[in-house]
Enzyme design. Sequence first.
Site, PDB file in Angstrom:
ATOM      1  N   CYS A   1       0.862  -1.180   0.000  1.00  0.00           N
ATOM      2  CA  CYS A   1       0.000   0.000   0.000  1.00  0.00           C
ATOM      3  C   CYS A   1       0.896   1.226   0.000  1.00  0.00           C
ATOM      4  O   CYS A   1       2.107   1.123   0.128  1.00  0.00           O
ATOM      5  CB  CYS A   1      -0.859   0.059   1.254  1.00  0.00           C
TER       6      CYS A   1
ATOM      7  N   GLY B   1      -0.664   0.776  -5.152  1.00  0.00           N
ATOM      8  CA  GLY B   1      -1.958   0.135  -4.927  1.00  0.00           C
ATOM      9  C   GLY B   1      -3.054   0.858  -5.672  1.00  0.00           C
ATOM     10  O   GLY B   1      -3.049   2.090  -5.732  1.00  0.00           O
TER      11      GLY B   1
ATOM     12  N   ASN C   1       0.701   0.380   5.915  1.00  0.00           N
ATOM     13  CA  ASN C   1       1.336  -0.329   4.808  1.00  0.00           C
ATOM     14  C   ASN C   1       2.113  -1.496   5.401  1.00  0.00           C
ATOM     15  O   ASN C   1       3.034  -1.277   6.180  1.00  0.00           O
ATOM     16  CB  ASN C   1       2.286   0.619   4.060  1.00  0.00           C
ATOM     17  N   GLY C   2       1.713  -2.711   5.048  1.00  0.00           N
ATOM     18  CA  GLY C   2       2.406  -3.885   5.566  1.00  0.00           C
ATOM     19  C   GLY C   2       1.454  -5.042   5.732  1.00  0.00           C
ATOM     20  O   GLY C   2       0.351  -5.037   5.175  1.00  0.00           O
TER      21      GLY C   2
ATOM     22  N   TYR D   1      11.379  -4.239  -7.599  1.00  0.00           N
ATOM     23  CA  TYR D   1      10.169  -4.055  -8.399  1.00  0.00           C
ATOM     24  C   TYR D   1       9.244  -2.943  -7.928  1.00  0.00           C
ATOM     25  O   TYR D   1       8.715  -2.193  -8.735  1.00  0.00           O
ATOM     26  CB  TYR D   1       9.376  -5.377  -8.394  1.00  0.00           C
TER      27      TYR D   1
END
Length: 455
Positions: free
Chosen positions: A2, A30, A104-105, A245
Site C-alpha cells: 500500500c 496500490g 502499509n504492511g 520491483y
Amino acid sequence: MCGITAIYCENEELTPSLLYYSLFSLQHRGQESAGISVFKNGTIKTKKGLGLVSEVIKNSDLKNFESKCGIGHIRYSTSGSSSLENAQPFVVKSKVGTVAVAHNGNLVNHLRLRKALEAEGSIFVADSDSEIIAHIFSKSLSRKDVIGSLEVLTNLLIGSYSLVILVNDTVVAYRDPLGFRPLCLGEIENGYVVASESCAIDALEGKFLCDVKPGEAVVIKNGEMEKFKVAESKEEASCVFEYIYFARPDSIIDGISVYDARKNMGEELARESPVEADVVSAIPDSGVTAAIGFSMASKLPYTECLIKNRYVGRTFIMPKQELREVSVRLKVNPIHKNIEGKRIVLVDDSIVRGTTSKKIVDMIKKAGAKEVHMRIASPPIISPCYFGIDMKSREELIAANHSVSEIAKILGVDSLSYLSLDGLLKALKRCGRNKSYCLGCLTAKYPLSWSEDEK
Ligand code: SF4
C-alpha cells in the site's frame, strides 16, 4: 502493499490538495482503494472508496477537507478482501478522541490478535489486519500516551507495518523495528509531509529531510515535529523487493536510489549471464532500468520492443488471476520493426507466476524475433511473502515448483538466467550503503518467526 501519506500544513486550504497529490504520486503502490482523513471541527472526517485516487477523491471534496493535518492511504490487498469496508484510513473512537490509522504492511499474527480483541468486545467492520492496529492503538491511548501506545503495538504486532496515524490534531508516523516497508519525512512550505516514498515529497516540491528509521516515530503537533526512538532492533530487514520491483525508480529509500539499485542489478546480470544477441530490451516499465544496466555492461544496444499502454494498471497488483490475464493483453504491444529477425535479450525485474512473461515472450516470437533470451534481474522467487507483497502460496510461484531450465521451456525462451543472490547484494552494496534486507521470498529464510498456524 500500500501507500501511505500524512500532511501537516499551517495553510488549511492546501492540506487536502497536498494529500491528494502525495497519494497520486504513490498510486503505483496500490490501485484498489484510496482514502483521506483530516481533523476538522473537533472530529476526524474521512472520504474513501474503491478505485484510483482520481476516482475516489473529487475536486469538490477538497473544499470540505480543509484542515491543518490529515493522512491518506492507497490500498493493494494482502490481507482481507478487496472491498469498500477494507478501504483505509480506519477511524476508531477512543477515550481521548478520534483516531484514524493508515497502514502499509502485513501482520502475520492478525487472526490471533483479532480473536483476542473480539473477546474483549471490539467490533470490526472489515476483515483486514490494519483495522486491528487501529483498535489496539486507540484502546491503549486510554492508559498511555502516543509513544506508550506505539510501544504496545510493537510488543503485540508480528509482521510489517509502516503507519500514519491521526490522534485528533496530532500526526504520528511510525515504522516497524525491522523497517520492512519504507517511510520518509519531508519539509513543505508551512509544514511537513510523511510518505511511503520520496517521490511523493518531490511531487509536493518539498525538501527530503530523512527516512523514518526502523523503530522510530515522528510526531507533529502545532507545527512542531519531534522524533522518538520507540523500539530498538539489532538489524534492519527492509524488503529487497522495494528495490527490485515495487518502488518508483525516482525514489530514494534508506539512502539508496532505487534507480541506481536496478541499473546495478542489470549490470551484474550482464556480467553473470552474458549472451550473444543483437539488442537488449525490457518488459516495460519495471524491467527498463535493469535493461539499461544490462545494455551498458554488455555493450549491446538498448531498444524498445514493447510499448506499454499507460492507462492499464500493473498486472502484478491486480487481485484476481482472471483480471491479470485480461490486463496482460491490454498492457503491451510489440514494435514489429525492432523485433523482426533479431536476437533479443529480454530483461525483466522478476518472475512471480510466469503468466505475464509467457504471454509477452509469445507476443515477441510472433512479431518475428529470431531468438529470445530472457534475463531476470533478481534471483528466483521460491517462497511466499508474509510481509505485504501478494505472493501468498508456493503453488503460484513458478520458481518454487520448477527448475530454471523447466521455466525456460514453459516460457518458450531460447535461454533464461536469473541474477544470483550474491549479484543482487553486490548491486545494492554498490549503491553506497551497506544494510541488511528481508530476502525471505528468495531464500525461504525470514527475519521474523511466528507459529505455523498463523501462515
Ligand atoms: S519476503 Fe520478499 S517480498 Fe516479502 S518482505 Fe521479504 S523480501 Fe519483500
